[in-house]
Design an enzyme around this catalytic site. Sequence first.
Site, PDB file in Angstrom:
ATOM      1  N   LYS B 193     -63.750 -16.630 -36.641  1.00 31.91           N
ATOM      2  CA  LYS B 193     -62.636 -17.570 -36.609  1.00 31.91           C
ATOM      3  C   LYS B 193     -63.202 -18.920 -37.074  1.00 31.91           C
ATOM      4  O   LYS B 193     -63.811 -19.644 -36.294  1.00 31.91           O
ATOM      5  CB  LYS B 193     -62.077 -17.687 -35.203  1.00 31.91           C
ATOM      6  N   GLU B 269     -73.145 -23.332 -28.398  1.00 25.69           N
ATOM      7  CA  GLU B 269     -73.957 -24.398 -28.963  1.00 25.69           C
ATOM      8  C   GLU B 269     -73.012 -25.567 -29.126  1.00 25.69           C
ATOM      9  O   GLU B 269     -72.062 -25.508 -29.919  1.00 25.69           O
ATOM     10  CB  GLU B 269     -74.572 -23.944 -30.295  1.00 25.69           C
ATOM     11  N   CYS B 303     -74.463 -31.910 -34.863  1.00 23.10           N
ATOM     12  CA  CYS B 303     -74.679 -31.844 -33.420  1.00 23.10           C
ATOM     13  C   CYS B 303     -76.013 -32.451 -32.997  1.00 23.10           C
ATOM     14  O   CYS B 303     -76.141 -33.006 -31.905  1.00 23.10           O
ATOM     15  CB  CYS B 303     -74.594 -30.402 -32.940  1.00 23.10           C
ATOM     16  N   GLU B 400     -70.986 -38.520 -27.467  1.00 18.16           N
ATOM     17  CA  GLU B 400     -71.258 -38.075 -28.830  1.00 18.16           C
ATOM     18  C   GLU B 400     -70.172 -38.622 -29.749  1.00 18.16           C
ATOM     19  O   GLU B 400     -68.997 -38.336 -29.551  1.00 18.16           O
ATOM     20  CB  GLU B 400     -71.271 -36.550 -28.887  1.00 18.16           C
TER      21      GLU B 400
END
Lengths: 502, 502
Positions: B193, B269, B303, B400
């Site tokens: 996906k 993750e 990330c 973040e």
Amino acid sequence: MGSEGNDSSERQKLRLPEIKFTRLFINGEFVDAVSGKTFETIDPRTGEALASVAEGDKEDVDLAVKAAREAFDHGRWPRMSGSERRKIMMKFADLIDRHVEELASLDCADAGKLFTHTKFLEIPQCAENIRYFAGAADKIHGETLKMSRELQGYTLREPIGVVGHIIPWNFPSTMFFFKVSPALAAGCTMVVKPAEQSPLSALYYAHLAKEAGVPDGVLNVITGFGPTAGAALSSHMDVDKISFTGSTEVGRLVMEAAAKSNLKVVSLELGGKSPLMVFDDADVDTAVELAQIAAFYNKGEICVAGSRVYVQEGIYDEFVRKSAEKAKSWKIGDPFDPQVNQGPQVDKKQFEKILSYIDLGKREGATLLTGGKPCGDKGLYIEPTIFTDVKEEMTIAKDEIFGPVMSLMKFKTIEEVIERANQTRYGLAAGIVTTDLNIANRVSRSVRAGTIWINCYMAFDRDCPFGGFKMSGFGKDIGMAGLDKYLLCKSVVTPIYNSPWL
Amino acid sequence: MGSETKGMLEIQKDKMTEIKFTKLFINGEFVDAVSRKTFETTEPRTGEVLASVAEGDKEDIDLAVKAAREAFDHGKWPRLPGSERGRIMRRLADLIDEHAEELAALESMDAGRLFTLGKIIDIPACSRNLRYFAGAADKIHGLTLKMSRELQGHTLKEPIGVVGHIIPWNFPSTMFFLKVSPALAAGCTMVVKPAEQAPLTALFYAHLAKQAGIPDGVLNVVNGFGSTAGAALASHMDVDKISFTGSTEVGRLVMEASAKSNLKPVTLEMGGKSPLIIFDDADVNVATELARMAVFYNKGEICVAGSRVFVQEGIYDEFVRVSLEKAKSWKVGDPFDPTVNQGPQVDKVQFDRVLSYVEHGKREGATLLTGGKPCGEKGFYIEPTIFADVKDDMIIAREEIFGPVMSLMKFKTVEEAIERANKTRYGLAAGIVTKDLNTANRVSRSVRAGTVWINCYFAFDADAPFGGYKMSGFGKDAGMAALDGYLNTKAVITPIFDSPWL
């Protein structure tokens, strides 16, 4: 054993172990719960209260986690060499051997486990389990990597941090050490939440751990209930990992709690509906023996119970006949009696649940071959029960009963039995009885389960990783793989210059 | 590089713009969504619609999982030898190399990634990653065990089954192969996906996979949204494993969905707030170069961005001066322009989000040294931004941002740097710049992060396991460790007789 034996069984009937430790163990001390509350743990031989134990809740879990966090972030334990941890763990094992009788009687009175078996087998195995991991503590290896350009890379395996262990009541000692031994070896600190049905041996072990030299805060024990203490541990923002063994429904709650809190790593060892497949070439007596152990051992209160027994048609009738006979010689009684094969179910709730499954089996049309009724008028004893003519759609063939109830089913071909064996959401274990090499290889590869026993059952071993497929869970206990849960893998990468090779 | 070049770029882009694949890929065929719905993917260079893509939902996921289940339970793929799977995977890698330019262009248009870098670095890295795992497929080993009594035990590593991959939009191709390569090598079948912001390259890869000879049903791609298609995959009762890379908030939902459905194992993750720690002995030129890369590479949409830059006081002032110079020479513009360093943010949502963080930074009292504003009036371009005098408790130091925003902080001692580096719930990566052996060793062991780069940053490698600590997630991508996520370990035990050794 003679008349002396009669005397001792009288004494055994009254046998109540001395219960020394009933409070929470936090940061090296036995303390009351912050709330002062206590709960009763029941003796399943009588249904009466055995002891009053401190009832830990969120505030107590907070204190324990705080102690474990301090011990991890600033204490000696993770900073010791593996061999130093080994030394302390070996001492712990020796102390367990020294106190084996006391410990066995605790599990016997608290969880209905067989005294002789627990004293001569289970608890000594716990000590061996600690020794296994003690010996592994200084052999935790990472890897140097083969990088594709001028870089040096290696992995370090570091202790994950503060671990929460949530353990069940069916094997209080074994489960305690399945979790605690590798976590200690890895250099982690921990909080153990034993089952409320069987809290006593965990507290004793905490005492012995301190005596062995495990530093304060490294091993904490909070007795209490799942929805309070267990939930607090699973949702705690400062716990790095939860290791859970128990029912599937609670496993879900633990994983959900982890997802909603700090995304702590979770490992689950849940239920099973393990198939035992007996082929035509099997020796019937051996197979019947195995099936009896598989279904009735520990009063059926074992996750890997071989509760679905598939027998090939060639030997089916003989197998049924011999199973019924053998069931008659399976002795139910006081777990302190060395001649008894099966003690009481752990508590009233389980007792009633099993009886209702037996009832359901009858109602859904399975044939009751033997057993099916409670045993005696006091305590929670159930006769070893065998159903035949069980169909795959029946509830007793699908649900985990967790009691001494065997479902016997006939099969024709190897393809059929593989398909039926796999027709379950569980995948914990499976057994195969055959001496044909090709059948053994084919079936062992085809059945989707974490442990396959060929011509044996419940053959656990310390070096052998244990854990399920599918909805029986994920993650492994014991074996070197058992350490992985308590370690984090860190990659360290640096450029290199003028290396004569890559 | 005047107007002539610009014209050529446009022509080049137009040639490659033809978007060939926009439907779902299920069981070897491109099909419309059951509902016939489509959604639009926009081009971040202009903010305009790029293509209409089929919008998959629960029914489509059901079809894809059904195809993958059939391919796993009865198809060729898991039954092929590892070397055969490797051969087919290498053919796919060759096809990727052949179409590198087209794929890089797709990714530039769909996700704003730099075309030249994509063509010569990222896409070739994808094919190398495939080749790495192609070569691993026939080297998947279990263990023979050292049992403590007369038993033979070994572990088999079996493909886990049907895998769901949920991948993000920041590195569409890299992420696709990070997940798909080890899963293919292990013999699993899968449903991918892709992110709705960048759905196009996945469909192209599906087409190439079929061309390479990957059997129907092994690799399925269902485009759509997280809350519909992604959720359906995470909750599916017949998916054996979910591998997720994305935001922490969605990671929680994935883990929760798994807990509530069939308890499928999950690897996550997620985000990071990775520290880059620069010591006094660092070469300022090298360090500022690294820091610039760490924060602005891929427009900060990575990330592992080294968004917290800790600089030791001895070189701090010079570091700031040189960083400012370097920021000025960092070119923001059309990702098809080979002289550009930074393309547009992926969409308006991200664009607005980054700018709001810049506002937070200013309001909370950090000093804006450079940047902080959008670039140009069309598309989603943001200037490379540097804040100084950032305090650890400011939002820009804790959350973040996922954009080109650097937080510069001064430190005195190594103890202080370690403590501040670890003061985060994240733990994805960290960088250390020093020539001192002891500093490098101490800090690399002390920082709680899954990857530590010493004197480099983003030094990924096919053989280096990658994955976070703490709330950055669990599980590894890349390296042999990545295979573990797609394998189940099964223990097989048999009694042995008359063995000359134990």
